[in-house]
Write a protein that holds these residues in place. Structure first.
Motif, short mmCIF file in Angstrom:
data_model
loop_
_atom_site.label_atom_id
_atom_site.label_comp_id
_atom_site.label_asym_id
_atom_site.label_seq_id
_atom_site.Cartn_x
_atom_site.Cartn_y
_atom_site.Cartn_z
N GLN A 73 0.84 -1.26 0.06
CA GLN A 73 -0.02 0.04 -0.05
C GLN A 73 0.96 1.27 -0.05
N GLU A 74 1.86 1.30 1.00
CA GLU A 74 2.84 2.50 1.00
C GLU A 74 3.75 2.53 -0.31
N GLU A 75 3.78 1.64 -1.20
CA GLU A 75 4.57 1.88 -2.45
C GLU A 75 3.79 2.18 -3.49
N MET A 76 2.29 2.24 -3.47
CA MET A 76 1.59 2.67 -4.67
C MET A 76 1.83 4.15 -5.03
N ALA A 77 2.10 5.30 -4.00
CA ALA A 77 2.43 6.38 -4.62
C ALA A 77 3.41 6.60 -5.01
N PRO A 78 4.68 6.16 -4.53
CA PRO A 78 5.92 6.18 -5.26
C PRO A 78 5.95 5.41 -6.75
N ALA A 79 4.90 4.42 -6.70
CA ALA A 79 4.85 3.63 -8.09
C ALA A 79 4.16 4.69 -9.03
N LEU A 80 3.30 5.48 -8.40
CA LEU A 80 2.42 6.28 -9.63
C LEU A 80 3.58 7.47 -9.93
N SER A 81 4.58 7.61 -9.38
CA SER A 81 5.35 8.81 -9.79
C SER A 81 5.93 8.55 -11.08
N LEU A 82 6.06 7.06 -11.61
CA LEU A 82 6.70 7.08 -12.94
C LEU A 82 5.66 7.74 -13.91
N TYR A 83 4.55 7.55 -13.74
CA TYR A 83 3.44 8.00 -14.66
C TYR A 83 3.29 9.42 -14.58
N CYS A 84 3.20 9.90 -13.36
CA CYS A 84 3.14 11.50 -13.11
C CYS A 84 4.21 12.19 -13.72
N ALA A 85 5.54 11.54 -13.63
CA ALA A 85 6.71 12.34 -14.15
C ALA A 85 6.52 12.15 -15.82
N LEU A 86 5.97 11.27 -16.18
CA LEU A 86 5.98 11.14 -17.85
C LEU A 86 5.10 12.03 -18.27
N GLU A 87 3.81 12.17 -17.69
CA GLU A 87 2.68 13.13 -17.95
C GLU A 87 3.24 14.70 -17.87
N ARG A 88 3.91 14.82 -16.90
CA ARG A 88 4.49 16.16 -16.57
C ARG A 88 5.44 16.39 -17.92
N ALA A 89 6.33 15.42 -18.03
CA ALA A 89 7.46 15.72 -19.12
C ALA A 89 6.48 16.12 -20.31
N ARG A 90 5.57 15.24 -20.82
CA ARG A 90 4.84 15.57 -21.80
C ARG A 90 4.28 16.99 -22.02
N GLN A 91 3.96 17.51 -20.89
CA GLN A 91 3.28 18.77 -20.65
C GLN A 91 4.46 19.94 -20.97
N ARG A 92 5.60 19.45 -20.43
CA ARG A 92 6.86 20.36 -20.68
C ARG A 92 7.04 20.65 -22.18
N VAL A 93 7.02 19.57 -22.91
CA VAL A 93 7.26 19.42 -24.33
C VAL A 93 6.35 20.11 -25.11
N GLN A 94 5.11 20.04 -24.62
CA GLN A 94 3.87 20.87 -25.22
C GLN A 94 4.03 22.24 -24.81
N ASN A 95 4.60 22.53 -23.84
CA ASN A 95 4.71 24.03 -23.54
C ASN A 95 6.12 24.57 -24.20
N GLY A 96 6.99 23.68 -25.06
CA GLY A 96 8.11 24.41 -25.75
C GLY A 96 9.51 23.97 -25.02
N GLU A 97 9.52 23.05 -24.15
CA GLU A 97 10.80 22.61 -23.26
C GLU A 97 11.35 21.59 -24.18
N PHE A 98 12.34 21.78 -25.11
CA PHE A 98 12.74 20.65 -25.91
C PHE A 98 14.28 20.03 -25.37
N SER A 99 14.65 20.73 -24.42
CA SER A 99 16.02 20.01 -24.07
C SER A 99 15.94 18.67 -23.45
N ALA A 100 16.50 17.54 -23.80
CA ALA A 100 16.39 16.45 -23.29
C ALA A 100 16.85 16.34 -21.87
N ASP A 101 18.02 17.01 -21.66
CA ASP A 101 18.69 16.85 -20.31
C ASP A 101 17.62 17.72 -19.24
#
Ligand code: AMP
Length: 286
Positions: free
Chosen positions: A193-221
């Motif tokens: 149960q305690e590991e569910m939130a950390p596990a979700l961080s993969l998806y949250c980080a990918l979604e955030r990255a997708r938004q950053r690209v949509q907003n014009g952040e193109f640096s892979a680093d």
């Protein structure tokens, strides 16, 4: 629904079906089936005349310290799901029949297997390529169904079939997720149960990255760094890799291209999770 355990019987079945000019779909799995697997099964059942689902926990793709002995199993539940989805045959070969004593032959796909999941898991893709080729030789499907959750694996299989002139098509299907976004995986059963939130961080980080690209952040680093920061906020998370790369050869990108793959592998406690998404420069809203 037929259950076939013997390799010669499976071959005979396949020969008979081919003689009657029906198309065969194959869904290779390691069992403990969930909605991700079932999306592949449904696609096969709806597009091929007959569908074979294989369940085989492939020992040669597991590393020494990995979870071969504890990998989740639910054969009864799997069979119930496959039967109600309209599968024709469940193929359940034994380890001894697949890799008898004195077994010597392994297949390796070069180059693309040195990156991402191949980097820290020596022998993993050799194990995958070997078992997929064996299953394709036994079942002789017209189409094999694979999930984009294991993006690199699907690409390795496409390459293997093309390079070795195997007459079968590959159909790739999108990642199926839990309602919160976590990619469905048999290994999610390991998560406390305690590991569910950390596990979700993969998806949250990918979604955030997708938004950053949509907003014009193109640096892979910058994208890699931001993903790392989001995931490392969780103490239980230990990053294996964060990659922003070419979706076909997995060479790292300096900046987001027309099509870039963002792929992650993270250990949450003792569970190794992977996830990925495709981002496109053209999706930028500015
Ligand atoms: P496995 O049993 O983990 O070896 O997976 C068997 C097949 O199911 C592979 O082609 C996987 O990519 C696919 N698969 C596993 N999880 C998912 C998912 N969440 N969404 C789509 N396909 C999946």
């Amino acid at each position: 629904m037929e259950i076939i355990k013997s390799i010669p019987e499976m071959k005979q079945w396949s020969n008979r079906v081919r003689e009657s000019h029906k198309t065969i779909g194959l869904v290779p799995t390691m069992g403990s089936l969930h909605a991700g697997h079932m999306s592949l099964v449904q696609k096969s059942v709806s597009t091929c005349d007959v569908t074979v689902a294989s369940i085989f926990i492939n020992p040669v793709q597991f590393g020494k310290n990995e979870d071969l002995d504890t990998y989740p199993q639910d054969l009864e539940g799997d069979q119930r799901q496959l039967e109600s989805a309209g599968v024709d045959v469940v193929f359940l070969p034994s380890r001894q029949d697949m890799y008898p004593d004195g077994y010597k032959t392994f297949v390796s796909v070069e180059g693309i297997t040195n990156h991402l999941c191949g980097k820290n898991r020596p022998g993993f893709f050799q194990g995958v390529a070997t078992v997929v080729l064996k299953l394709f030789n036994i079942v002789r499907p017209h189409t094999g169904f694979f999930g984009d959750k294991d993006w690199q694996q699907a690409t390795v299989v496409e390459t293997l079939l093309r390079d070795l002139n195997i007459d079968a098509a590959i159909e790739r299907l999108p990642i199926v997720r839990e309602s919160g976004g976590l990619a469905k995986s048999s290994r999610n059963l390991y998560l406390s149960q305690e590991e569910m939130a950390p596990a979700l961080s993969l998806y949250c980080a990918l979604e955030r990255a997708r938004q950053r690209v949509q907003n014009g952040e193109f640096s892979a680093d910058v994208i890699r760094q931001e993903i790392r920061q989001m995931i490392e906020k969780n103490q239980q998370a230990k990053i294996d890799y964060i990659s922003v790369c070419d979706p076909e050869n997995f060479i790292e990108h300096d900046e987001i291209k027309d099509k870039s793959l963002i792929a992650l592998a993270v250990h949450i406690g003792k569970t190794r999770l992977i996830d990925n998404c495709i981002v496109r420069r053209a999706e930028c809203k500015e």
